[in-house]
Design an enzyme around this catalytic site. Structure first.
Site, PDB file in Angstrom:
ATOM      1  N   GLN A 178       0.830  -1.196   0.000  1.00 36.84           N
ATOM      2  CA  GLN A 178       0.000   0.000   0.000  1.00 36.84           C
ATOM      3  C   GLN A 178       0.872   1.256   0.000  1.00 36.84           C
ATOM      4  O   GLN A 178       0.579   2.244  -0.671  1.00 36.84           O
ATOM      5  CB  GLN A 178      -0.911  -0.006   1.239  1.00 36.84           C
ATOM      6  CG  GLN A 178      -1.976   1.083   1.224  1.00 36.84           C
ATOM      7  CD  GLN A 178      -3.010   0.861   0.141  1.00 36.84           C
ATOM      8  OE1 GLN A 178      -3.461  -0.269  -0.083  1.00 36.84           O
ATOM      9  NE2 GLN A 178      -3.388   1.913  -0.562  1.00 36.84           N
ATOM     10  N   SER A 204      -5.751   1.095   4.778  1.00 31.37           N
ATOM     11  CA  SER A 204      -6.536   0.245   3.885  1.00 31.37           C
ATOM     12  C   SER A 204      -6.998  -0.989   4.642  1.00 31.37           C
ATOM     13  O   SER A 204      -6.200  -1.701   5.251  1.00 31.37           O
ATOM     14  CB  SER A 204      -5.702  -0.201   2.689  1.00 31.37           C
ATOM     15  OG  SER A 204      -6.409  -1.209   1.978  1.00 31.37           O
ATOM     16  N   HIS A 206      -7.777  -3.625   3.476  1.00 25.35           N
ATOM     17  CA  HIS A 206      -7.241  -4.839   2.853  1.00 25.35           C
ATOM     18  C   HIS A 206      -6.057  -5.415   3.633  1.00 25.35           C
ATOM     19  O   HIS A 206      -5.760  -6.596   3.515  1.00 25.35           O
ATOM     20  CB  HIS A 206      -6.846  -4.563   1.403  1.00 25.35           C
ATOM     21  CG  HIS A 206      -8.038  -4.467   0.494  1.00 25.35           C
ATOM     22  ND1 HIS A 206      -8.571  -5.546  -0.164  1.00 25.35           N
ATOM     23  CD2 HIS A 206      -8.819  -3.417   0.165  1.00 25.35           C
ATOM     24  CE1 HIS A 206      -9.622  -5.171  -0.866  1.00 25.35           C
ATOM     25  NE2 HIS A 206      -9.803  -3.880  -0.693  1.00 25.35           N
ATOM     26  N   ASP A 213     -12.540  -7.848  -2.608  1.00 26.79           N
ATOM     27  CA  ASP A 213     -13.243  -7.121  -3.654  1.00 26.79           C
ATOM     28  C   ASP A 213     -13.754  -8.149  -4.644  1.00 26.79           C
ATOM     29  O   ASP A 213     -13.012  -9.045  -5.047  1.00 26.79           O
ATOM     30  CB  ASP A 213     -12.303  -6.146  -4.369  1.00 26.79           C
ATOM     31  CG  ASP A 213     -11.812  -5.045  -3.448  1.00 26.79           C
ATOM     32  OD1 ASP A 213     -12.553  -4.672  -2.520  1.00 26.79           O
ATOM     33  OD2 ASP A 213     -10.692  -4.560  -3.658  1.00 26.79           O
ATOM     34  N   GLU A 262     -18.897   1.526  -2.331  1.00 26.78           N
ATOM     35  CA  GLU A 262     -18.140   0.442  -2.962  1.00 26.78           C
ATOM     36  C   GLU A 262     -18.898  -0.879  -2.802  1.00 26.78           C
ATOM     37  O   GLU A 262     -18.626  -1.656  -1.892  1.00 26.78           O
ATOM     38  CB  GLU A 262     -16.747   0.319  -2.333  1.00 26.78           C
ATOM     39  CG  GLU A 262     -15.859   1.520  -2.597  1.00 26.78           C
ATOM     40  CD  GLU A 262     -14.404   1.313  -2.184  1.00 26.78           C
ATOM     41  OE1 GLU A 262     -13.572   2.147  -2.568  1.00 26.78           O
ATOM     42  OE2 GLU A 262     -14.100   0.317  -1.496  1.00 26.78           O
ATOM     43  N   HIS A 265     -16.848  -4.260  -2.281  1.00 25.95           N
ATOM     44  CA  HIS A 265     -15.886  -4.512  -1.195  1.00 25.95           C
ATOM     45  C   HIS A 265     -16.636  -5.101   0.013  1.00 25.95           C
ATOM     46  O   HIS A 265     -17.413  -4.415   0.663  1.00 25.95           O
ATOM     47  CB  HIS A 265     -15.209  -3.189  -0.836  1.00 25.95           C
ATOM     48  CG  HIS A 265     -14.260  -3.250   0.335  1.00 25.95           C
ATOM     49  ND1 HIS A 265     -12.911  -2.975   0.220  1.00 25.95           N
ATOM     50  CD2 HIS A 265     -14.465  -3.523   1.643  1.00 25.95           C
ATOM     51  CE1 HIS A 265     -12.336  -3.076   1.406  1.00 25.95           C
ATOM     52  NE2 HIS A 265     -13.256  -3.408   2.294  1.00 25.95           N
TER      53      HIS A 265
HETATM   54 ZN   LIG Z   1     -11.639  -3.157  -1.444  1.00 21.68          ZN
END
Ligand SMILES: [Zn+2]
Length: 290
Positions: A178, A204, A206, A213, A262, A265
């Site tokens: 990232q 993030s 993630h 995602d 989103e 996600h």
């Molecule tokens: Zn994402």
């Protein structure tokens, strides 16, 4: 549940940043077809191919055990109470003027633009869920924390039985990756734009290994708002909670989450919390508020 309803938006700025921007770029690079789809996020025009071939070097880092994921569960058999889940105010510590989450390995962790994951945090038990992916085999973005990976497999199986064609795009992303993505964007487009199109390292979700995602073949693997109105996206919005996932960045909640809508996600929080969050129609920030 009362505390959760008292959530006040404190300082999150308007949702201008796509938390998944690098995923979008990645998916694009790996899938030729998706260029044809609508791409509302400008980050998609950027090329991060440079980062596509990084190997997962963080898997050997030490970690504490996962016991924190269960300590908040209600063990006395009573119906839920307001102490069943960790409040955000109790899971953060200030370090050098930065708020760092203290429960990064909990399925209840809340990471956002105000709550950073520790730079050295790497989840334990990262595994590849057995689901269709756009990313190549061995790509670290196919990784998720094992518990979440199993849940994802269940969800994909169920979707498949309902005639849906879910396809995974991007899961785990290391702090270093990232950081590199942000630096790349800052170098290429300037800090201001980098800030809009990519998350700062540590911010993030993630990095937790609890997210994925998801796209669909009809979108060619792109991560766009259009996913929300595909049969697959609608299925995810309606059913993900049954497998322990929530759609993390909801429409109309941009100022609370700090991110744009989103629909692609999803974030694992376990079935119990996911059901409550889904039924209340709220964000993690609201659910874990205090
Ligand atoms: Zn994402």
């Amino acid at each position: 549940m009362t505390a959760r309803n008292l959530f006040i938006v404190t300082g999150l700025s308007l949702a201008l940043v796509a938390g998944c921007s690098s995923d979008e770029q990645s998916a694009k690079n790996q899938n030729q077809a998706e260029d044809k789809t609508e791409q509302p996020d400008e980050s998609k025009e950027e090329n991060n191919a440079t980062y596509e071939n990084e190997s997962a070097t963080e898997s050997d880092q030490p970690n504490e055990d996962e016991s924190s994921t269960s300590e908040y569960k209600n063990e006395n058999g009573q119906s839920e109470n307001q102490n069943a889940y960790p409040a955000m105010g109790e899971t953060v510590a200030e370090e050098n003027g930065k708020k760092i989450v203290t429960n990064p390995d909990s399925i209840y962790v809340v990471a956002n633009k105000e709550r950073n994951l520790p730079a050295d945090f790497v989840p334990e038990n990262l595994v590849e869920p057995d689901v269709p992916f756009y990313a190549n085999e061995g790509d670290p973005k196919r990784l998720m924390v094992e518990e979440a990976a199993k849940a994802l497999e269940e969800m994909f199986d169920a979707a498949n039985k309902d005639g849906m064609q879910l396809k995974a795009v991007s899961g785990y992303r290391s702090y270093e990756r990232q950081e590199a993505i942000f630096a790349y964007n800052a170098d290429r487009y300037g800090a201001e734009k980098a800030n809009r199109v990519s998350a700062h390292a540590g911010q993030s979700e993630h990095q937790t290994g609890l997210t994925m995602d998801i796209s669909a073949p009809s979108l060619g693997g792109s991560l766009s708002e259009k996913f929300g109105s595909t049969p697959e996206g609608e299925w995810v919005a309606e059913n993900a909670y049954m497998y322990g996932f929530v759609v993390r960045y909801l429409k109309g909640k941009e100022e609370i989450t700090g991110y744009q809508y989103e629909p692609w996600h999803v974030r694992y929080v376990g079935k119990e919390a996911a059901k409550e969050i889904h039924e209340a129609g709220i964000t993690l920030e609201e659910f874990f508020a205090k």
